[in-house]
Design an enzyme around this catalytic site. Structure first.
Site, PDB file in Angstrom:
ATOM      1  CD  GLN A 175     -39.118  32.260 -17.914  1.00  0.00           C
ATOM      2  OE1 GLN A 175     -38.873  31.069 -18.082  1.00  0.00           O
ATOM      3  NE2 GLN A 175     -40.341  32.757 -18.006  1.00  0.00           N
ATOM      4  NE  ARG A 188     -39.778  39.499 -25.852  1.00  0.00           N
ATOM      5  CZ  ARG A 188     -40.330  38.284 -25.824  1.00  0.00           C
ATOM      6  NH1 ARG A 188     -41.255  37.957 -26.701  1.00  0.00           N
ATOM      7  NH2 ARG A 188     -39.956  37.406 -24.914  1.00  0.00           N
ATOM      8  CD  GLN A 215     -36.604  33.161 -21.492  1.00  0.00           C
ATOM      9  OE1 GLN A 215     -36.478  32.042 -22.003  1.00  0.00           O
ATOM     10  NE2 GLN A 215     -37.788  33.682 -21.221  1.00  0.00           N
ATOM     11  CG  ASP A 216     -35.751  36.528 -18.233  1.00  0.00           C
ATOM     12  OD1 ASP A 216     -35.861  37.094 -19.325  1.00  0.00           O
ATOM     13  OD2 ASP A 216     -36.729  36.087 -17.608  1.00  0.00           O
ATOM     14  CG  ASP A 219     -37.400  39.061 -23.294  1.00  0.00           C
ATOM     15  OD1 ASP A 219     -37.345  39.633 -24.389  1.00  0.00           O
ATOM     16  OD2 ASP A 219     -38.367  38.351 -22.948  1.00  0.00           O
TER      17      ASP A 219
END
Length: 571
Positions: A360, A472, A382-383, A404
């Site tokens: 993250q 998701r 990520q993120d 994500d």
């Protein structure tokens, strides 16, 4: 991003509240006659926590408006108590806490302060009248939704910190439980009293006033003093007047690393912006010249209506490298963070260079209401882009990431953007969105319209068989819509993927409408009852800018072009 493993963690006074399960309805249930006197027993049945609601409200009949006002007053009082609790804990226990725990508590303090201000604004508004304009209704609905998002973010950060300590004491602190229930009751009662039972979809028509930045140039309206500054800056090819005077500018400052401007750092320029500006005051315009600015930028709540314009993607670059692995919370890892209303960014690259191995690592965290990003690039793994809360609009932007990489719980619309899944670490798959709606009453979701999804260069040139999914469910009522968007062949035929087991598969809302490209074929999509292939324009129009963001009330003042409705309808 916080895990969806619902084990409870605690440290001293602070522990994690498990997500509650709200009634299984996608759209809010509204009271047909909010002026009618009703008992707490009756009104509470339509809230997520009927038993708690009955213990909260006075044991007397009242109309929905008065029940809501009482709940909001209790929420405001509780927000003050919670803020003091966090301050006391940091003061007394800071020396015994880990770096990650301290950061999590500081995040909670920041978020609790926002909640206090949001609730004060809400109470002042709902106390004035039983009838609110659509604009005020949308604003308060947005604030009350954001309050719950802020509370959940605080809990997620504490969960991450507790996980790092390997603590699992198996119980929840009653204060945190109380906060979430109280705020959710306030939101439910507001939607029953003030939010119309059925929202009328706006039929959007483009006008000259909404042309704004034509060919990347900004129409400005300003005083003679500010115009003199503008003319000086304009000679450096910042912007050119186009004769459409709908963007008001109060002042212009320049950031340049060579010392030729007013400031050498972006943070110094932001500090110079006036506090608590109103929309009619005009934008404080910060021109950031080409260069790589290695600084973590944070635009506080009071620095409202700041407009930041760079020299272009990959020319003006703001970069940082904080990550969860380096003991920063996901919330605190952002290179660029903004919570001030009315923020506008144009022609800037925002980057987090921590890399995929650091997990993250956020490039931009946006919790600013009525915020706009135009022709910007967001780059991380990520993120990447944390669309945290409130109303947000992104136009002609590039977003790069892996896991994500567009996530959060704002009401966010992406229009005419390029979305580039990158090459993830070995064993990972790509997920474009992870929307974080926790309750059906929250006015939030991700709408991706007229965008293009293609593999980034590193993924396209690799020989790996990386799977890429549209989204998701990070939280229980996750809501994401793709419409009028090109999807290349990298999209897995199933389209969507579960978070863990059957979590949220009966409560989420995922939809696709009129998409194109080899990845848009819905024949083999997931069979969840909560996934929808929308087949009519009226249903899709609910998630357009004019309806989902009430954009016609605030986007024109930014000068950024937009389509309020379905694009293929107006073309």
């Amino acid at each position: 991003m916080a895990s969806k493993l619902f084990t409870f963690f605690t440290f001293s006074y602070f522990v994690i509240l498990a997500l509650f399960t709200s009634p299984s309805y996608e759209d809010t249930i509204y009271n047909s006659n909010p002026t009618r006197l009703v008992s707490p027993e009756t009104i509470c049945e339509s809230t997520p926590h009927p038993h708690y609601c009955k213990t909260l409200l006075p044991n007397q009949t009242a109309n929905v408006y008065d029940h809501c006002r009482y709940s909001v007053r209790k929420s405001l009082s509780q927000s003050h108590k919670f803020l003091r609790m966090i301050d006391n804990h940091l003061l007394k226990r800071k020396s015994t806490l880990t770096k990650l725990a301290i950061q999590a508590l500081k995040d909670c303090r920041h978020l609790a302060g926002l909640n206090k201000n949001f609730l004060l604004s809400t109470l002042q508004t709902v106390n004035t009248s039983k009838t609110l304009s659509r604009r005020k209704t949308e604003h308060i609905h947005t604030l009350l939704s954001a309050i719950l998002t802020n509370e959940q973010t605080c809990l997620d950060g504490l969960e991450d910190a507790a996980s790092a300590w390997s603590i699992n004491k198996g119980h929840t602190h009653p204060v945190l439980n109380y906060n979430t229930k109280l705020y959710s009751v306030s939101l439910a009662l507001f939607t029953k009293g003030w939010v119309p039972k059925k929202r009328r979809n706006t039929t959007w028509k483009p006008t000259k006033k909404q042309l704004g930045f034509r060919n990347g140039h900004l129409p400005l309206k300003m005083s003679s003093k500010t115009r003199a500054i503008y003319e000086s800056v304009s000679r450096r090819k910042l912007i050119k007047l186009q004769g459409v005077d709908n963007v008001v500018v109060s002042n212009i400052v320049t950031v340049s690393q060579d010392g030729s401007g007013n400031f050498t750092t972006i943070n110094d320029a932001i500090s110079a912006a006036p506090d608590n500006s109103a929309p009619t005051d005009g934008y404080f315009l910060i021109y950031v010249t080409a260069g790589v600015y290695e600084e973590h930028v944070s635009i506080a709540e009071k620095k409202r209506y700041v407009m930041m314009i760079g020299d272009g993607i990959d020319k003006t670059i703001i970069t940082g490298s904080r990550s969860y692995v380096d003991k920063s919370t996901t919330f605190g890892s952002a290179t660029f963070a903004v919570v001030a209303d009315g923020f506008v960014a144009v022609n800037i690259t925002f980057r987090n260079t921590a890399g995929a191995i650091k997990h993250q690592a956020v490039a931009v965290r946006n919790g600013a209401d009525m915020s706009t990003f135009y022709r910007c690039s967001f780059e991380a793994y990520q993120d990447t882009l944390y669309t945290h809360s409130q109303r947000q609009f992104y136009r002609e932007c590039d977003i790069y990431g892996t896991v994500d990489f567009i996530f959060g719980n704002a009401a966010a619309i992406f229009q005419n953007c390029n979305i580039y899944p990158r090459l993830p670490m070995s064993g990972q798959y790509n997920v474009i969105t992870a929307q974080g709606r926790t309750q059906p009453n929250q006015k939030s979701g991700i709408s991706i319209q007229n965008c293009a999804i293609r593999a980034a260069d590193d993924l396209a040139s690799s020989n790996s068989n990386v799977q890429t999914y549209l989204g998701r469910p990070w939280k229980t009522y996750s809501r994401t819509i793709y419409m009028e968007t090109f999807m290349d062949s990298l999209i897995n035929p199933a389209g969507w993927i579960a978070w863990s087991g059957d979590f949220a598969l009966s409560t989420l809302y995922y939809a696709e409408y009129d998409n194109t490209g080899p990845g848009s074929i819905t024949t083999n999509r997931v069979t969840w009852p909560t996934f929808h292939v929308i087949d009519n324009a009226e249903d899709a129009a609910k998630f357009t800018a004019a309806n989902f963001l009430l954009a016609d009330d605030w986007l024109p003042q930014t000068g950024v072009p937009y389509n309020g409705g379905l694009i293929r309808e107006v073309s």
